[in-house]
Scaffold this motif. Structure first.
Motif, mmCIF file in Angstrom:
data_model
loop_
_atom_site.group_PDB
_atom_site.id
_atom_site.type_symbol
_atom_site.label_atom_id
_atom_site.label_comp_id
_atom_site.label_asym_id
_atom_site.label_seq_id
_atom_site.Cartn_x
_atom_site.Cartn_y
_atom_site.Cartn_z
ATOM 1 N N UNK A 130 1.220 -1.386 0.268
ATOM 2 C CA UNK A 130 -0.116 -0.009 0.059
ATOM 3 C C UNK A 130 0.872 1.534 0.145
ATOM 4 N N UNK A 131 1.521 1.931 -0.850
ATOM 5 C CA UNK A 131 2.201 3.267 -1.273
ATOM 6 C C UNK A 131 1.680 4.327 -0.754
ATOM 7 N N UNK A 132 2.247 5.092 -0.352
ATOM 8 C CA UNK A 132 1.968 6.451 0.156
ATOM 9 C C UNK A 132 1.059 7.056 -1.232
ATOM 10 N N UNK A 133 -0.303 7.424 -0.736
ATOM 11 C CA UNK A 133 -1.220 8.062 -1.530
ATOM 12 C C UNK A 133 -1.921 7.284 -2.611
ATOM 13 N N UNK A 134 -2.017 6.265 -2.394
ATOM 14 C CA UNK A 134 -2.953 4.633 -2.278
ATOM 15 C C UNK A 134 -4.235 5.579 -1.942
#
Length: 312
Positions: A130-134
Motif C-alpha cells: 500500500x504505497x503512500x498516496x493510494x
C-alpha cells in the motif's frame, strides 16, 4: 469461501473443521505464505485426513517483525464509553511488533501496571503493498487485504493516560494476542465484513459484543487515510478499533468538569482512586476469550483464549 490457516512451530496448516492439513510451502513468514497461495489452495483441496486441530499448538499467524498500526476510537459504542460527542477525527497509532503473541499465550502484566485492560479488534492482514498516496475504494479491498485475524489490544491504562503514551502502554510483550486463524478471504467474502461480530468475555462474563456495522471509519477509508503518510507491505497488520465494553470508561460529565479544575497530579490521583474500585480490569488468573465471526458461521476467525498473569 474463506480459508482458515494456522501456524505452528512445524509450519502452516489449513483448517478443515476439527482437523488440519499441512501446507506444502517453505514460507517462513506471513508475507511469504501470502505469496504462495497456490500451496494453500492445494492443501485446502487435499483429501488427506489431516491432524486433529486439538493436537496443534497455534502461534500467531502474523509473523514478526512487521508493522502494527491501530485505529483509535473507531466504534460508536466505544466513543460513547469514552465520553466523545460529535464528530471524531480519524486517528492512528503504532504498537511494537514485539507485542504480538499467540492466541493461547499468557498475557503478562508488568509489575508497575495496575490497570490492565482488554480491547478485542479485527486485524486486517495486508496482502499487497500500500504505497503512500493510494486511494482505496470498497471494490479495491481484495487487492490489498489478504485476510483477517482476531487481535486483542491489551492496554496499560495508567501508563496510557498519565503519560499520554499509547506506544509504551500497548507495546509490552504479550500485549497483542493474535489468531488463532489467519482467515484468507475470497473477493466475495468482503461483502460480509460488516456482518462480523466481535465478542470478548473475561472468565465467561460477556464484556464486548458488536458487529462491524458499529464502525465509524471502515477499512477502505481507513487504508486511504493511512496511506496519506504510511506505507504498508504484505504481512503488515492494521488493528481496526474496539467496540464499547472495555474496563475503562469516561467519568460522568460533572466529575470530569470538577477534575478539569484540579492540578494534573491531583486529577489523576483522584481518577485512579476511583478506578481501583472497578472490578473489570484484568487480574492474575483471569482468562480472556475472544471470537470474531459472522452469526451464520460462514466466516469464522476462531477462538482466542489467553490467561492473564502477573510478571514475576
Amino acid at each position: 469461501m474463506s480459508t482458515n490457516v494456522l501456524r505452528t512451530a512445524d509450519g502452516w496448516w489449513v483448517v478443515r473443521g476439527e482437523r488440519a492439513v499441512p501446507v506444502g510451502t517453505k514460507a517462513a513468514t506471513t508475507a511469504e505464505l501470502l505469496a504462495d497461495r497456490d500451496a494453500v489452495r492445494e492443501a485446502a483441496a487435499s483429501d488427506e485426513p489431516g491432524t486433529p486441530v486439538a493436537d496443534l499448538v497455534a502461534l500467531s499467524p502474523v509473523t514478526t517483525p512487521c508493522r502494527v498500526v491501530c485505529q483509535m476510537v473507531n466504534y460508536r459504542s466505544h466513543a460513547r464509553d469514552s465520553g466523545f460527542t460529535g464528530d471524531i477525527p480519524p486517528a492512528f497509532f503504532r504498537k511494537a511488533s514485539g507485542s504480538v503473541s499467540g492466541p493461547g499465550e499468557t498475557v503478562v502484566r508488568p509489575p508497575h501496571v495496575r490497570f490492565l485492560d482488554y480491547e478485542i479488534e479485527l486485524g486486517l492482514v495486508m496482502g499487497a503493498p500500500l504505497p503512500v498516496g493510494t486511494v482505496v475504494e470498497e471494490r479495491d479491498l481484495p487487492s490489498y487485504v489478504a485476510g483477517l485475524v482476531v487481535t486483542d489490544d491489551i492496554s496499560a491504562r495508567d501508563v496510557q493516560l498519565t503519560r499520554t503514551q499509547f506506544y509504551e502502554s500497548k507495546s509490552y510483550p504479550t500485549f497483542t494476542p493474535t489468531g488463532p486463524h489467519l482467515t484468507l478471504l475470497e473477493p466475495e467474502d468482503f461483502d460480509r465484513l460488516l456482518d462480523l461480530r466481535l465478542k470478548l468475555s473475561v472468565n465467561g462474563d460477556p464484556r464486548q459484543d458488536r458487529t462491524l456495522a458499529d464502525m465509524i471509519v471502515r477499512p477502505a477509508q481507513a487504508l486511504t487515510l493511512l496511506a496519506r503518510f504510511q506505507t504498508l507491505d504484505p504481512g503488515d497488520l492494521l488493528l481496526t478499533g474496539t467496540p464499547g465494553g472495555t474496563a475503562l470508561k469516561a467519568p460522568p460529565k460533572a466529575v470530569e468538569k470538577i477534575g478539569a479544575l484540579l492540578p494534573p497530579a491531583l486529577k489523576w490521583r483522584a481518577f485512579f482512586k476511583s478506578q481501583a474500585r472497578n472490578p473489570r480490569y484484568l487480574r492474575h488468573g483471569d482468562v480472556i476469550t475472544a471470537t470474531i465471526a459472522t452469526d451464520d458461521g460462514r466466516i469464522d476467525l476462531g477462538e482466542q483464549r489467553t490467561p492473564v498473569t502477573d510478571a514475576q
